[in-house]
Design a protein around this motif. Structure first.
Motif, PDB file in Angstrom:
ATOM      1  N   MET A  37      -2.658   3.104   8.669  1.00  0.00           N
ATOM      2  CA  MET A  37      -1.957   1.865   9.034  1.00  0.00           C
ATOM      3  C   MET A  37      -2.966   0.753   9.275  1.00  0.00           C
ATOM      4  SD  MET A  37       0.707   1.152  12.081  1.00  0.00           S
ATOM      5  CE  MET A  37       1.897   2.131  11.193  1.00  0.00           C
ATOM      6  N   ASN A  38      -2.666  -0.417   8.747  1.00  0.00           N
ATOM      7  CA  ASN A  38      -3.596  -1.533   8.908  1.00  0.00           C
ATOM      8  C   ASN A  38      -3.592  -2.021  10.357  1.00  0.00           C
ATOM      9  OD1 ASN A  38      -5.199  -3.750   8.601  1.00  0.00           O
ATOM     10  ND2 ASN A  38      -4.228  -4.433   6.705  1.00  0.00           N
ATOM     11  N   PRO A  39      -4.771  -2.050  10.981  1.00  0.00           N
ATOM     12  CA  PRO A  39      -4.808  -2.508  12.384  1.00  0.00           C
ATOM     13  C   PRO A  39      -4.681  -4.016  12.521  1.00  0.00           C
ATOM     14  CG  PRO A  39      -7.008  -1.969  11.636  1.00  0.00           C
ATOM     15  CD  PRO A  39      -6.087  -1.610  10.509  1.00  0.00           C
ATOM     16  N   ARG A  40      -4.755  -4.740  11.421  1.00  0.00           N
ATOM     17  CA  ARG A  40      -4.664  -6.199  11.438  1.00  0.00           C
ATOM     18  C   ARG A  40      -3.574  -6.637  10.459  1.00  0.00           C
ATOM     19  NH1 ARG A  40      -9.422  -8.456  13.461  1.00  0.00           N
ATOM     20  NH2 ARG A  40      -8.103 -10.286  13.750  1.00  0.00           N
ATOM     21  N   LEU A  41      -3.343  -7.944  10.405  1.00  0.00           N
ATOM     22  CA  LEU A  41      -2.321  -8.458   9.481  1.00  0.00           C
ATOM     23  C   LEU A  41      -2.916  -8.848   8.136  1.00  0.00           C
ATOM     24  CD1 LEU A  41       0.048 -10.586  11.707  1.00  0.00           C
ATOM     25  CD2 LEU A  41       0.078  -8.163  11.162  1.00  0.00           C
ATOM     26  N   PHE A  42      -4.149  -8.462   7.921  1.00  0.00           N
ATOM     27  CA  PHE A  42      -4.824  -8.777   6.654  1.00  0.00           C
ATOM     28  C   PHE A  42      -5.828  -7.657   6.424  1.00  0.00           C
ATOM     29  CE2 PHE A  42      -6.718 -10.758  10.312  1.00  0.00           C
ATOM     30  CZ  PHE A  42      -8.043 -10.377  10.222  1.00  0.00           C
ATOM     31  N   ALA A  43      -6.341  -7.556   5.176  1.00  0.00           N
ATOM     32  CA  ALA A  43      -7.348  -6.523   4.889  1.00  0.00           C
ATOM     33  C   ALA A  43      -8.669  -6.935   5.528  1.00  0.00           C
ATOM     34  CB  ALA A  43      -7.514  -6.387   3.388  1.00  0.00           C
ATOM     35  N   GLU A  44      -9.292  -6.034   6.244  1.00  0.00           N
ATOM     36  CA  GLU A  44     -10.574  -6.362   6.885  1.00  0.00           C
ATOM     37  C   GLU A  44     -11.761  -6.140   5.941  1.00  0.00           C
ATOM     38  OE1 GLU A  44     -10.897  -5.496  11.419  1.00  0.00           O
ATOM     39  OE2 GLU A  44      -9.733  -3.891  10.501  1.00  0.00           O
ATOM     40  N   HIS A  45     -11.475  -5.505   4.804  1.00  0.00           N
ATOM     41  CA  HIS A  45     -12.558  -5.222   3.852  1.00  0.00           C
ATOM     42  C   HIS A  45     -12.035  -5.308   2.432  1.00  0.00           C
ATOM     43  CE1 HIS A  45     -14.883  -3.604   7.211  1.00  0.00           C
ATOM     44  NE2 HIS A  45     -13.744  -3.044   7.588  1.00  0.00           N
ATOM     45  N   GLU A  46     -12.879  -5.862   1.555  1.00  0.00           N
ATOM     46  CA  GLU A  46     -12.577  -5.759   0.131  1.00  0.00           C
ATOM     47  C   GLU A  46     -13.563  -4.811  -0.525  1.00  0.00           C
ATOM     48  OE1 GLU A  46     -12.585  -9.903  -1.016  1.00  0.00           O
ATOM     49  OE2 GLU A  46     -10.626 -10.233  -0.082  1.00  0.00           O
ATOM     50  N   LEU A  47     -14.746  -4.657   0.085  1.00  0.00           N
ATOM     51  CA  LEU A  47     -15.769  -3.777  -0.481  1.00  0.00           C
ATOM     52  C   LEU A  47     -15.800  -2.413   0.216  1.00  0.00           C
ATOM     53  CD1 LEU A  47     -18.885  -6.134  -0.723  1.00  0.00           C
ATOM     54  CD2 LEU A  47     -17.566  -5.209  -2.611  1.00  0.00           C
ATOM     55  N   ARG A  48     -15.791  -2.427   1.512  1.00  0.00           N
ATOM     56  CA  ARG A  48     -15.919  -1.169   2.257  1.00  0.00           C
ATOM     57  C   ARG A  48     -14.688  -0.297   1.995  1.00  0.00           C
ATOM     58  NH1 ARG A  48     -16.629  -1.174   8.719  1.00  0.00           N
ATOM     59  NH2 ARG A  48     -18.434  -2.472   8.204  1.00  0.00           N
ATOM     60  N   ARG A  49     -14.931   0.977   1.745  1.00  0.00           N
ATOM     61  CA  ARG A  49     -13.811   1.853   1.402  1.00  0.00           C
ATOM     62  C   ARG A  49     -13.104   2.344   2.670  1.00  0.00           C
ATOM     63  NH1 ARG A  49     -13.812   7.614  -0.513  1.00  0.00           N
ATOM     64  NH2 ARG A  49     -11.590   7.882  -0.906  1.00  0.00           N
ATOM     65  N   GLU A  50     -11.799   2.145   2.690  1.00  0.00           N
ATOM     66  CA  GLU A  50     -10.995   2.636   3.809  1.00  0.00           C
ATOM     67  C   GLU A  50     -10.326   3.927   3.361  1.00  0.00           C
ATOM     68  OE1 GLU A  50      -7.376   1.049   6.623  1.00  0.00           O
ATOM     69  OE2 GLU A  50      -8.545  -0.398   5.483  1.00  0.00           O
ATOM     70  N   ILE A  51     -10.460   4.964   4.154  1.00  0.00           N
ATOM     71  CA  ILE A  51      -9.881   6.254   3.767  1.00  0.00           C
ATOM     72  C   ILE A  51      -8.563   6.424   4.508  1.00  0.00           C
ATOM     73  CG2 ILE A  51     -10.215   8.774   3.862  1.00  0.00           C
ATOM     74  CD1 ILE A  51     -13.327   7.145   4.011  1.00  0.00           C
ATOM     75  N   PRO A  52      -7.455   6.499   3.748  1.00  0.00           N
ATOM     76  CA  PRO A  52      -6.173   6.598   4.451  1.00  0.00           C
ATOM     77  C   PRO A  52      -6.083   7.902   5.238  1.00  0.00           C
ATOM     78  CG  PRO A  52      -5.895   6.386   2.049  1.00  0.00           C
ATOM     79  CD  PRO A  52      -7.344   6.548   2.304  1.00  0.00           C
ATOM     80  N   LEU A  53      -5.677   7.806   6.464  1.00  0.00           N
ATOM     81  CA  LEU A  53      -5.411   9.000   7.275  1.00  0.00           C
ATOM     82  C   LEU A  53      -3.912   9.185   7.284  1.00  0.00           C
ATOM     83  CD1 LEU A  53      -7.670   8.585  10.416  1.00  0.00           C
ATOM     84  CD2 LEU A  53      -8.003  10.104   8.479  1.00  0.00           C
ATOM     85  N   ASP A  54      -3.505  10.418   7.422  1.00  0.00           N
ATOM     86  CA  ASP A  54      -2.099  10.712   7.554  1.00  0.00           C
ATOM     87  C   ASP A  54      -1.519   9.848   8.685  1.00  0.00           C
ATOM     88  OD1 ASP A  54       0.118  12.073   7.058  1.00  0.00           O
ATOM     89  OD2 ASP A  54      -0.733  14.062   7.374  1.00  0.00           O
ATOM     90  N   ASP A  55      -0.373   9.199   8.453  1.00  0.00           N
ATOM     91  CA  ASP A  55       0.251   8.451   9.539  1.00  0.00           C
ATOM     92  C   ASP A  55       1.154   9.352  10.375  1.00  0.00           C
ATOM     93  OD1 ASP A  55      -0.970   6.103   8.957  1.00  0.00           O
ATOM     94  OD2 ASP A  55       0.697   5.270   7.799  1.00  0.00           O
ATOM     95  N   PHE A  56       1.158  10.646  10.046  1.00  0.00           N
ATOM     96  CA  PHE A  56       2.067  11.593  10.688  1.00  0.00           C
ATOM     97  C   PHE A  56       1.194  12.779  11.111  1.00  0.00           C
ATOM     98  CE2 PHE A  56       6.424  13.747   9.995  1.00  0.00           C
ATOM     99  CZ  PHE A  56       6.976  13.089  11.074  1.00  0.00           C
ATOM    100  N   TRP A  57       0.667  12.755  12.328  1.00  0.00           N
ATOM    101  CA  TRP A  57      -0.306  13.741  12.778  1.00  0.00           C
ATOM    102  C   TRP A  57       0.425  14.950  13.382  1.00  0.00           C
ATOM    103  CZ3 TRP A  57      -5.649  12.051  14.950  1.00  0.00           C
ATOM    104  CH2 TRP A  57      -6.158  10.997  14.204  1.00  0.00           C
ATOM    105  N   PHE A  58      -0.327  16.040  13.512  1.00  0.00           N
ATOM    106  CA  PHE A  58       0.218  17.191  14.235  1.00  0.00           C
ATOM    107  C   PHE A  58      -0.148  17.013  15.704  1.00  0.00           C
ATOM    108  CE2 PHE A  58       0.361  21.363  16.036  1.00  0.00           C
ATOM    109  CZ  PHE A  58       1.574  21.825  15.547  1.00  0.00           C
ATOM    110  N   ALA A  59       0.821  17.221  16.577  1.00  0.00           N
ATOM    111  CA  ALA A  59       0.533  17.045  18.012  1.00  0.00           C
ATOM    112  C   ALA A  59       1.184  18.153  18.815  1.00  0.00           C
ATOM    113  CB  ALA A  59       1.053  15.688  18.497  1.00  0.00           C
ATOM    114  N   SER A  60       0.626  18.409  19.987  1.00  0.00           N
ATOM    115  CA  SER A  60       1.287  19.355  20.891  1.00  0.00           C
ATOM    116  C   SER A  60       1.082  18.922  22.331  1.00  0.00           C
ATOM    117  CB  SER A  60       0.756  20.772  20.687  1.00  0.00           C
ATOM    118  OG  SER A  60      -0.522  20.873  21.225  1.00  0.00           O
ATOM    119  N   VAL A  61       2.100  19.184  23.115  1.00  0.00           N
ATOM    120  CA  VAL A  61       2.020  18.982  24.563  1.00  0.00           C
ATOM    121  C   VAL A  61       2.069  20.404  25.111  1.00  0.00           C
ATOM    122  CG1 VAL A  61       3.233  18.069  26.570  1.00  0.00           C
ATOM    123  CG2 VAL A  61       3.138  16.740  24.451  1.00  0.00           C
TER     124      VAL A  61
END
Ligand code: ADA
Length: 550
Positions: free
Chosen positions: A1-25
């Motif tokens: 998920m983009n932390p800003r309202l615009f792309a912070e990089h055009e050169l640096r590679r952003e690696i998408p992380l799953d937006d749906f993580w495994f969690a436990s309480v």
């Protein structure tokens, strides 16, 4: 998920992380969960306090920069089973550099979040708002070269009527040897070429002045934003970049006025907590945008991020719509005893330095604040306040500093700040008339080190339980709130020495029952909209008064 309202990089590679993580309480629940979100949104965990464990697979290699934009409120992070480090405080971003990650293997990030109150935590204590649990702001993972751009600060100034900006760059070099790199910063059509620089192992700071003679100014009614992009190069090839949005504006305090680009500010807005019935503090972009739309509909021109630094996407929206921001380091209502917790000063210093380093470029932020209603009436509190204000000014002298005071007659810190701000509750907690309250307040401010300074009403308001209607205008009814806000705001607007008002508050918010047992429905009900953003009767009252101020 983009932390800003615009792309912070055009050169640096952003690696998408799953937006749906495994969690436990542990012992209570396990499953997949959206990131960001709050654990409290899981049925039966709405009031859970404890730990939540998260994990996420990663397919990436090289030097990885892992950034959490907010975890509430204690985080311990590991990568492939090896600890990366810890972080305290829900409202600051933190990063880990993971060097030389091998290719072709599945890696794993693990994070434990904890929202348990204890002596370890000096700022997150039971409050008149809620300290939620979980990864509550976006997470990003980047592949970075050995030398990369860690921070680029833009500080605009007008010298002899001509715009320029100081550019302060921090380079990080994870290699063992120094490297020669090319560095340039482009702001719209303006270029600052910083030539070849030596990036020493660790951090290197580089500064320069960007000339921007015909810059289009940023003003609340014309919030013109420039794209700023910094580039690093090695042997003539661009290797890294960092993008932000900036605006050409200066904030100055002169006499009892606050000026932006020479125009005196008249502020009328709201205190806003990051809290929403369905989402807790992990407010999704659509809901943030709805808040902005409501602010605009209400005729508000400013927001106070009570009582902590906000999600950058909300700040980005304010930049875009010209809604001026009072941004505040995390702290509310701490007694001297609480300020004497040995963790208080280090944690307070951390929340301020994260706020200032991460949010420096937002043109809408016009003031830095700290220590809402803390023990600024004691010698010890004054000493802490003075040190923290010095830290704020050493980091950024381009914005004024204030704190929200509630200790009329005894506060010792008005002389330390550029702007005097006061939280006042006539017609709610105080029995005096509004006019008498204001007269007494001004007499005291003038005698307590505040004479001649701008004055902001940082809070004022009255409670109303959504849907509670009485012809007799009982306290907590929507009718009472209408009458109280009308009278309070009319008196404030009639007072020429007030620069403005932040109404308490925009929307109702959840509170911690352990301390705030007097809050009906365990909610602070002073919003003009409720926790679902349903409008109370006072919405129209405030809208009429605010719109007339324009
Ligand atoms: C204070 C405080 C707010 C809120 C408000 C209220 O002034 O700064 O966080 O608690 O009062 O509703 O009483």
């Amino acid at each position: 998920m983009n932390p800003r309202l615009f792309a912070e990089h055009e050169l640096r590679r952003e690696i998408p992380l799953d937006d749906f993580w495994f969690a436990s309480v542990p012992g209570r629940w396990e499953g997949r969960i959206p990131v960001p979100s709050c654990i409290e949104t899981i049925p039966n965990l709405a009031s859970y306090q404890g730990i939540a464990e998260y994990r996420c697979p990663v397919f990436a290699s090289g030097n990885l920069l892992l950034t959490f934009h907010g975890v509430s409120f204690q985080a311990d992070v590991s990568f492939d089973g090896k600890p990366l480090g810890s972080h305290y405080g829900a409202y600051g971003a933190f990063s880990f550099l993971i060097p030389n990650v091998s290719d072709g293997v599945k890696h794993e990030i693990r994070l434990t979040a904890d929202n348990t109150f204890s002596e370890r935590s000096a700022l997150h204590v039971p409050q008149d708002y809620y300290s939620y649990l979980g990864i509550t702001r976006p997470v990003t993972l980047y592949e970075v070269p050995d030398v990369y751009l860690e921070q680029v600060h833009f500080t605009p100034e007008r010298v002899n009527g001509v715009w320029q900006a100081r550019i302060d760059v921090v380079l990080a070099n994870s290699a063992e040897a120094a490297k020669q790199v090319g560095l340039r910063v482009q702001v719209g059509e303006f270029l600052l070429d910083l030539g070849t620089q030596t990036a020493n192992p660790g951090k290197t700071e580089i500064s320069g002045i960007l000339a921007a003679p015909d810059a289009h100014e940023y003003n609340p009614d014309d919030p013109y934003l420039y794209k700023m992009q910094a580039f690093l190069s090695e042997n003539g090839v661009d290797t890294d970049d960092l993008i932000d949005r900036v605006g050409f504006r200066e904030v100055k305090v002169e006499g009892d006025g606050i000026f932006m680009n020479g125009r005196r500010l008249k502020l009328h807005g709201f205190n806003r907590h990051e809290d929403y019935a369905e989402f807790g503090c992990a407010v999704p972009l659509q809901a943030m945008m709805r808040d902005i739309a409501l602010f605009r509909d209400l005729g508000a021109n400013c927001v106070r991020t009570c009582h902590y630094p906000n999600d950058q996407r909300f700040l980005d929206l304010c930049d875009e719509y010209g809604i001026l921001i009072w941004e505040e380091g995390h702290s509310r209502g701490l007694s001297e005893e609480q300020m004497r917790n040995p963790n208080f000063m280090p944690q307070m210093s951390l929340t301020l330095s994260e706020m200032q380093s991460q949010h420096h470029n937002h043109p809408a932020i016009f003031v830095w604040a700290l220590l809402n209603e803390c023990a600024t009436d004691t010698e010890y509190g004054r000493d802490c306040c003075a040190k923290l204000i010095q830290q704020i000014r050493d980091t950024d002298s381009s914005r004024p500093v204030t704190f929200a005071c509630d200790k009329s007659g005894r506060d010792l810190c008005l002389g330390l700040v550029d702007i005097v701000s006061y939280n006042m509750y006539p017609l709610w907690y105080d029995k005096r008339t509004v006019a008498q309250y204001i007269a007494d307040l001004e007499t005291w401010i003038n005698s307590a080190g505040g004479a001649g300074k701008p004055i902001i009403v940082s809070e004022t308001g009255a409670g109303a339980i959504y849907g509670y209607r009485t012809e007799t205008e009982d306290k907590w009814s929507e009718e009472y709130q209408v009458t109280a806000l009308q009278e309070i705001l009319e008196n404030i607007f009639a007072e020429p020495s007030f620069t403005g008002v932040f109404l308490w508050q925009f929307a109702d918010c959840r509170v911690h029952t352990s301390k705030f047992i007097t809050r009906p429905k365990t909610i602070n009900n002073k919003g003009v909209v409720d926790v679902y953003r349903r409008k109370k009767l006072a919405y129209k009252t405030v809208q009429a008064l605010y719109t007339a101020q324009k």
